[in-house]
Design a protein around this motif. Structure first.
Motif, short mmCIF file in Angstrom:
data_model
loop_
_atom_site.label_atom_id
_atom_site.label_comp_id
_atom_site.label_asym_id
_atom_site.label_seq_id
_atom_site.Cartn_x
_atom_site.Cartn_y
_atom_site.Cartn_z
N ARG A 3 11.56 -1.09 -44.21
CA ARG A 3 10.62 -0.25 -45.10
C ARG A 3 11.75 0.81 -44.80
O ARG A 3 11.89 1.43 -45.83
CB ARG A 3 9.54 -0.02 -45.35
N ARG A 4 12.03 1.70 -43.49
CA ARG A 4 12.62 2.60 -43.75
C ARG A 4 14.24 2.06 -43.61
O ARG A 4 14.64 3.50 -43.52
CB ARG A 4 12.38 2.83 -42.02
N THR A 5 14.60 1.19 -43.24
CA THR A 5 15.84 1.03 -43.68
C THR A 5 16.20 0.77 -44.62
O THR A 5 17.61 1.45 -45.22
CB THR A 5 16.02 -0.61 -42.89
N ALA A 10 18.61 3.77 -49.28
CA ALA A 10 18.65 4.34 -50.94
C ALA A 10 18.64 5.90 -50.56
O ALA A 10 19.53 5.95 -51.92
CB ALA A 10 17.07 3.63 -51.56
N GLY A 11 18.73 6.17 -50.22
CA GLY A 11 18.42 8.21 -49.66
C GLY A 11 20.21 8.16 -49.46
O GLY A 11 20.68 9.62 -50.20
#
Length: 103
Positions: A3-5, A10-11
């Motif tokens: 999820r963090r990756t 995406a950011g």
């Protein structure tokens, strides 16, 4: 972890996209680019105006022919009958009516 990756990727992609978009817009707003855009628009407007004038002239000629036919007037090219345009004398030639000659 995934999820963090995902959100980090995406950011980063959104940041790259936004940076590219801002840089593109800044290049469009430089004085040189604005001048080129204005020149292109002026040339385009000139072409449209010329096309409009040609359409008006063709319409005028067509209407003139229609009126000539309706009135029974024989159409002919009037440009041949016009006198030659009057051209002023070249500079430096003597003009008897030149009032500034004596001064």
């Amino acid at each position: 972890m995934f999820r963090r990756t995902f959100w980090f990727t995406a950011g980063a992609a959104a940041g790259v996209w936004a940076t590219a978009k801002v840089n593109r817009k800044l290049r469009q707003l430089t004085p040189e680019s604005l001048a080129a855009q204005a020149a292109d628009k002026a040339v385009e407007a000139g072409h449209r105006l010329k096309g409009f004038a040609l359409d008006v002239r063709a319409g005028m000629a067509q209407r003139q022919e229609e009126l000539n036919d309706a009135l029974g007037i024989e159409s002919r090219d009037h440009r041949e009958e016009l006198p030659a345009p009057h051209r002023p004398a070249a500079l430096g030639t003597s003009n008897p009516y030149n009032r500034n000659e004596d001064h």
